[in-house]
Design an enzyme around this catalytic site. Sequence first.
Site, mmCIF file in Angstrom:
data_model
loop_
_atom_site.group_PDB
_atom_site.id
_atom_site.type_symbol
_atom_site.label_atom_id
_atom_site.label_comp_id
_atom_site.label_asym_id
_atom_site.label_seq_id
_atom_site.Cartn_x
_atom_site.Cartn_y
_atom_site.Cartn_z
ATOM 1 C CE LYS A 20 1.053 1.353 4.414
ATOM 2 N NZ LYS A 20 1.816 2.576 4.556
ATOM 3 N N PRO A 111 9.283 -5.227 0.027
ATOM 4 C CG PRO A 111 10.259 -3.242 -0.667
ATOM 5 C CD PRO A 111 9.432 -4.216 -1.079
ATOM 6 N N GLY A 115 7.581 1.185 4.693
ATOM 7 C CA GLY A 115 6.593 1.824 4.667
ATOM 8 C C GLY A 115 5.473 1.699 3.909
ATOM 9 C CG LEU A 116 6.376 -0.037 0.091
ATOM 10 C CD1 LEU A 116 7.301 -0.641 -0.587
ATOM 11 C CD2 LEU A 116 5.635 1.212 -0.300
ATOM 12 N N GLY A 117 3.580 -1.502 3.972
ATOM 13 C CA GLY A 117 2.454 -2.183 4.573
ATOM 14 C C GLY A 117 2.970 -3.668 4.331
ATOM 15 N N GLY A 118 3.822 -4.098 3.951
ATOM 16 C CA GLY A 118 4.053 -5.535 3.657
ATOM 17 C C GLY A 118 3.584 -6.408 4.674
ATOM 18 N N GLY A 119 4.252 -6.244 5.874
ATOM 19 C CA GLY A 119 4.057 -7.017 7.043
ATOM 20 C C GLY A 119 2.496 -7.076 7.476
ATOM 21 C CB SER A 120 -0.097 -4.592 7.984
ATOM 22 O OG SER A 120 0.547 -3.932 9.257
ATOM 23 C CB ALA A 121 -0.114 -6.817 3.197
ATOM 24 C CG ASP A 158 -0.432 0.255 7.868
ATOM 25 O OD1 ASP A 158 -1.333 1.479 7.829
ATOM 26 O OD2 ASP A 158 0.753 0.313 7.535
HETATM 27 O O1 C5P Z 1 0.987 -0.912 14.514
HETATM 28 P P1 C5P Z 1 2.042 -0.540 14.258
HETATM 29 O O2 C5P Z 1 2.928 -1.653 14.473
HETATM 30 O O3 C5P Z 1 2.181 -0.233 12.760
HETATM 31 O O4 C5P Z 1 2.750 0.571 14.949
HETATM 32 C C1 C5P Z 1 4.152 0.475 15.179
HETATM 33 C C2 C5P Z 1 4.306 1.751 16.221
HETATM 34 O O5 C5P Z 1 4.064 3.033 15.534
HETATM 35 C C3 C5P Z 1 3.556 1.737 17.374
HETATM 36 O O6 C5P Z 1 4.184 1.059 18.352
HETATM 37 C C4 C5P Z 1 3.247 3.360 17.569
HETATM 38 O O7 C5P Z 1 4.515 3.675 18.216
HETATM 39 C C5 C5P Z 1 3.569 4.003 16.497
HETATM 40 N N1 C5P Z 1 2.046 4.502 15.707
HETATM 41 C C6 C5P Z 1 1.615 5.425 16.249
HETATM 42 N N2 C5P Z 1 0.110 5.896 15.754
HETATM 43 C C7 C5P Z 1 -0.366 5.163 14.759
HETATM 44 C C8 C5P Z 1 0.202 3.949 14.371
HETATM 45 C C9 C5P Z 1 1.605 3.499 14.776
HETATM 46 O O8 C5P Z 1 1.946 6.306 17.281
HETATM 47 N N3 C5P Z 1 -1.654 5.350 14.269
#
Ligand code: C5P
Length: 337
Positions: A20, A111, A115-121, A158
């Site tokens: 993404k 990769p 910042g491309l959301g690969g792990g969440s996807a 994500d």
């Molecule tokens: O949920 P995710 O693994 O993407 O988030 C990683 C870190 O990014 C969180 O632990 C938090 O520090 C920060 N984050 C945030 N606000 C968001 C998404 C992520 O502060 N909306």
Amino acid sequence: MTGADASPTGGAVRVRSNAKVNLALRVRGKRDDGFHELETVLLGLELAGEVTVSRADGAAPGSLFVATSGPCATADIVDGPEHLALRGAAAAREALGADDALHVAVTKGVPSRAGLGGGSADAAAAAWATLELLGGPTLGGEAVLARAADALAAVGSDCAFFFEARGRSAALATGRGERVRPFAGSPPWSISVLTPDVECATPAVYGALGREAGSVAAPAWDLDRAEALLALGVDAARAELMNDLEEAALRAEPRLGAWLDLVDEAGHGHLTLAGSGSSLFGLHSNHDEATAAVEAILAAGRERGLGFRFACVTRAEASLLDRLATGGAPTGTESAR
Ligand code: C5P
């Protein structure tokens, strides 16, 4: 519990795991739970890997195995209990109240730490594949889907986008990213994606937010505006791109500045940071223009000794997290390194 030491048997479900980009990302304030309140327009890309979930027959009930391979499998992705795809499969299995032993095979085509959301996807794809494998035609029903979505939200911010926008292209997301309003669209753009040879750790980027985290500001986007964005031509769409995390990413990883200067001086200052970085993406009128931009930036980087760990030209995905026939390889991009 994890590792590649159980062979998958029986049925298998294979799901595309898309990348993404955030066309717009506004940070509206910091919440009491430490997360930031966001308002973001997300677009899924054809750039993708795959996740296959199958029964690990013969293994002890409750077992989960994960094995990662593919062009973007890197040392930071460990085949252990913290693997996001494994956690996604576990979330769905728990939501179903099942304990079947499962094998999760991840072909990384996106990769990581980019910042491309690969792990969440991968997590969302593993959850869908698990629901399709174990949940029967209804995927277990609405209550199971809601429980799986809740559990997935804890895996990554994500995940909700990919899980909720399955079968569509894009979404407007708010909250920490978990309130997702998906929509369809087929933007006419070719999309360049370039990942500099530096990584941005998401917590560090959010941690480096200064005044831009602010107090919770008024919303700027609604569904109509987000849907209209996808119909814009390249020039008008570029003017709408924005990412409040860009300054923070630079503070968290100052070396990123050299790559931002590079794309600017190569005439592509319109490129925008993807999520918390370090990837940059750009919108282009057609494939040839996007390819020329990527090649020019890579050549300028080589001259300055600034490397990219990934580069490709892709398009918006029409249908996120699609189920695929078993067998085959990741598709949707033309890489240029
Ligand atoms: O949920 P995710 O693994 O993407 O988030 C990683 C870190 O990014 C969180 O632990 C938090 O520090 C920060 N984050 C945030 N606000 C968001 C998404 C992520 O502060 N909306």
